[in-house]
Write a protein that holds these residues in place. Structure first.
Motif, PDB file in Angstrom:
ATOM      1  N   ALA A   1       0.799  -1.165  -0.336  1.00  0.00           N
ATOM      2  CA  ALA A   1      -0.043  -0.099  -0.053  1.00  0.00           C
ATOM      3  C   ALA A   1       0.572   1.089  -0.092  1.00  0.00           C
ATOM      4  O   ALA A   1       0.770   2.633  -0.817  1.00  0.00           O
ATOM      5  CB  ALA A   1      -1.219   0.015   1.133  1.00  0.00           C
ATOM      6  N   GLU A   2       2.376   1.036   0.509  1.00  0.00           N
ATOM      7  CA  GLU A   2       2.993   2.182   0.731  1.00  0.00           C
ATOM      8  C   GLU A   2       4.535   1.648   0.640  1.00  0.00           C
ATOM      9  O   GLU A   2       4.923   0.977   1.209  1.00  0.00           O
ATOM     10  CB  GLU A   2       3.022   3.190   1.485  1.00  0.00           C
ATOM     11  CG  GLU A   2       2.180   2.679   3.244  1.00  0.00           C
ATOM     12  CD  GLU A   2       2.579   3.763   4.602  1.00  0.00           C
ATOM     13  OE1 GLU A   2       3.237   4.164   4.707  1.00  0.00           O
ATOM     14  OE2 GLU A   2       0.869   4.081   4.260  1.00  0.00           O
ATOM     15  N   LEU A   3       5.019   2.454  -0.057  1.00  0.00           N
ATOM     16  CA  LEU A   3       6.869   1.830   0.624  1.00  0.00           C
ATOM     17  C   LEU A   3       7.483   2.686   1.936  1.00  0.00           C
ATOM     18  O   LEU A   3       7.282   3.113   1.920  1.00  0.00           O
ATOM     19  CB  LEU A   3       7.068   3.254  -0.992  1.00  0.00           C
ATOM     20  CG  LEU A   3       7.454   2.655  -2.636  1.00  0.00           C
ATOM     21  CD1 LEU A   3       7.647   3.921  -3.235  1.00  0.00           C
ATOM     22  CD2 LEU A   3       7.432   1.652  -2.649  1.00  0.00           C
ATOM     23  N   ALA A   4       8.480   1.467   1.593  1.00  0.00           N
ATOM     24  CA  ALA A   4       9.228   1.890   3.094  1.00  0.00           C
ATOM     25  C   ALA A   4      10.691   1.117   3.023  1.00  0.00           C
ATOM     26  O   ALA A   4      10.476   0.623   1.460  1.00  0.00           O
ATOM     27  CB  ALA A   4       8.889   0.648   3.832  1.00  0.00           C
ATOM     28  N   THR A   5      11.608   2.017   3.625  1.00  0.00           N
ATOM     29  CA  THR A   5      12.494   1.706   3.254  1.00  0.00           C
ATOM     30  C   THR A   5      12.859   0.767   4.590  1.00  0.00           C
ATOM     31  O   THR A   5      12.517   0.249   5.394  1.00  0.00           O
ATOM     32  CB  THR A   5      13.831   3.021   4.268  1.00  0.00           C
ATOM     33  OG1 THR A   5      13.418   3.137   5.849  1.00  0.00           O
ATOM     34  CG2 THR A   5      12.920   4.398   3.317  1.00  0.00           C
ATOM     35  N   PRO A   6      14.044   0.038   4.610  1.00  0.00           N
ATOM     36  CA  PRO A   6      14.884  -0.638   5.966  1.00  0.00           C
ATOM     37  C   PRO A   6      15.069   0.017   7.038  1.00  0.00           C
ATOM     38  O   PRO A   6      14.613  -0.787   8.261  1.00  0.00           O
ATOM     39  CB  PRO A   6      16.412  -0.751   4.863  1.00  0.00           C
ATOM     40  CG  PRO A   6      16.120  -0.947   3.870  1.00  0.00           C
ATOM     41  CD  PRO A   6      14.759   0.523   3.541  1.00  0.00           C
ATOM     42  N   SER A   7      15.265   1.086   7.106  1.00  0.00           N
ATOM     43  CA  SER A   7      14.525   1.861   8.476  1.00  0.00           C
ATOM     44  C   SER A   7      13.079   1.344   9.165  1.00  0.00           C
ATOM     45  O   SER A   7      13.608   1.881   9.904  1.00  0.00           O
ATOM     46  CB  SER A   7      15.745   3.516   7.763  1.00  0.00           C
ATOM     47  OG  SER A   7      16.687   3.184   8.152  1.00  0.00           O
ATOM     48  N   ASP A   8      12.650   2.391   7.651  1.00  0.00           N
ATOM     49  CA  ASP A   8      10.872   1.584   9.029  1.00  0.00           C
ATOM     50  C   ASP A   8      10.464   0.043   9.103  1.00  0.00           C
ATOM     51  O   ASP A   8      10.341   0.119  10.402  1.00  0.00           O
ATOM     52  CB  ASP A   8       9.860   1.978   7.347  1.00  0.00           C
ATOM     53  CG  ASP A   8      10.198   3.563   7.050  1.00  0.00           C
ATOM     54  OD1 ASP A   8      10.296   3.920   7.738  1.00  0.00           O
ATOM     55  OD2 ASP A   8      10.022   3.697   5.334  1.00  0.00           O
ATOM     56  N   VAL A   9      11.238  -0.622   8.196  1.00  0.00           N
ATOM     57  CA  VAL A   9      11.725  -2.260   8.967  1.00  0.00           C
ATOM     58  C   VAL A   9      12.251  -2.572  10.262  1.00  0.00           C
ATOM     59  O   VAL A   9      11.250  -2.997  11.162  1.00  0.00           O
ATOM     60  CB  VAL A   9      11.753  -3.076   7.641  1.00  0.00           C
ATOM     61  CG1 VAL A   9      12.188  -3.894   8.033  1.00  0.00           C
ATOM     62  CG2 VAL A   9      10.781  -2.875   6.463  1.00  0.00           C
ATOM     63  N   LEU A  10      13.056  -1.962  10.014  1.00  0.00           N
ATOM     64  CA  LEU A  10      13.780  -1.954  11.572  1.00  0.00           C
ATOM     65  C   LEU A  10      13.112  -0.928  13.150  1.00  0.00           C
ATOM     66  O   LEU A  10      12.794  -1.579  13.855  1.00  0.00           O
ATOM     67  CB  LEU A  10      14.923  -1.423  11.489  1.00  0.00           C
ATOM     68  CG  LEU A  10      16.108  -1.479  12.848  1.00  0.00           C
ATOM     69  CD1 LEU A  10      16.377  -2.845  13.036  1.00  0.00           C
ATOM     70  CD2 LEU A  10      17.348  -0.540  12.577  1.00  0.00           C
ATOM     71  N   ARG A  11      12.649  -0.063  12.869  1.00  0.00           N
ATOM     72  CA  ARG A  11      11.724   0.388  13.601  1.00  0.00           C
ATOM     73  C   ARG A  11      10.217  -0.390  13.675  1.00  0.00           C
ATOM     74  O   ARG A  11       9.858  -0.560  15.231  1.00  0.00           O
ATOM     75  CB  ARG A  11      11.149   1.518  12.748  1.00  0.00           C
ATOM     76  CG  ARG A  11      12.586   2.720  13.207  1.00  0.00           C
ATOM     77  CD  ARG A  11      11.676   4.253  12.939  1.00  0.00           C
ATOM     78  NE  ARG A  11      11.403   4.659  11.408  1.00  0.00           N
ATOM     79  CZ  ARG A  11      11.880   4.918  10.483  1.00  0.00           C
ATOM     80  NH1 ARG A  11      13.544   5.112  10.781  1.00  0.00           N
ATOM     81  NH2 ARG A  11      11.750   5.393   9.514  1.00  0.00           N
ATOM     82  N   ALA A  12       9.842  -0.662  13.056  1.00  0.00           N
ATOM     83  CA  ALA A  12       8.537  -2.002  13.199  1.00  0.00           C
ATOM     84  C   ALA A  12       8.790  -2.481  13.708  1.00  0.00           C
ATOM     85  O   ALA A  12       8.303  -3.512  14.547  1.00  0.00           O
ATOM     86  CB  ALA A  12       7.964  -2.029  11.593  1.00  0.00           C
TER      87      ALA A  12
END
Length: 129
Positions: A65-76
């Protein structure tokens, strides 16, 4: 098959083990799509082909639904585990690369991803705990 370590599993393993995480290029955008959504998209695509309504000659994309970065994945991952990740300060030279854009294109008729990045990470973490 592709035997390289995968980003999401590697980040989960590192954070759970309280090991430093090295993200040499933490900001490129990607589509992270939960496997259940990919399977539903595959079935929808086959149904579209059989019904003769496949857009783009049958080339469709199961995109998030929306693009994410590896940093976003780490935060999740860190949020699901209720911790702060240890981020390595180690750096190394990346090889020259061509900037790639995430895959974009039509989705199977009527298909939308249902699992958000945060929910997908939560499901994965709970399955390995």
């Amino acid at each position: 098959g592709d035997t390289r370590p995968k980003l999401v599993n590697t980040l989960i393993d590192r954070v759970m083990a309280e090991e430093p995480v090295l993200l040499p290029d933490p900001e490129p955008l990607h589509h992270f799509v939960y496997i259940d959504d990919v399977l539903v998209a595959l079935v929808a695509s086959v149904e579209d082909l059989r019904a003769g309504r496949a857009p783009n000659g049958g080339d469709v994309f199961a995109t998030s639904a929306e693009l994410a970065t590896p940093s976003d994945v780490l935060r999740a991952v860190a949020a699901v585990l209720d911790t702060e990740p240890l981020i390595s300060s180690e750096h190394y030279q990346l090889p020259p690369r061509t900037v790639m854009r995430p895959f974009e294109g039509p989705r199977p008729d009527g298909w939308q991803p249902r699992v958000s990045l945060a929910e997908g990470i939560d499901r994965i973490v709970r399955s390995v705990r």
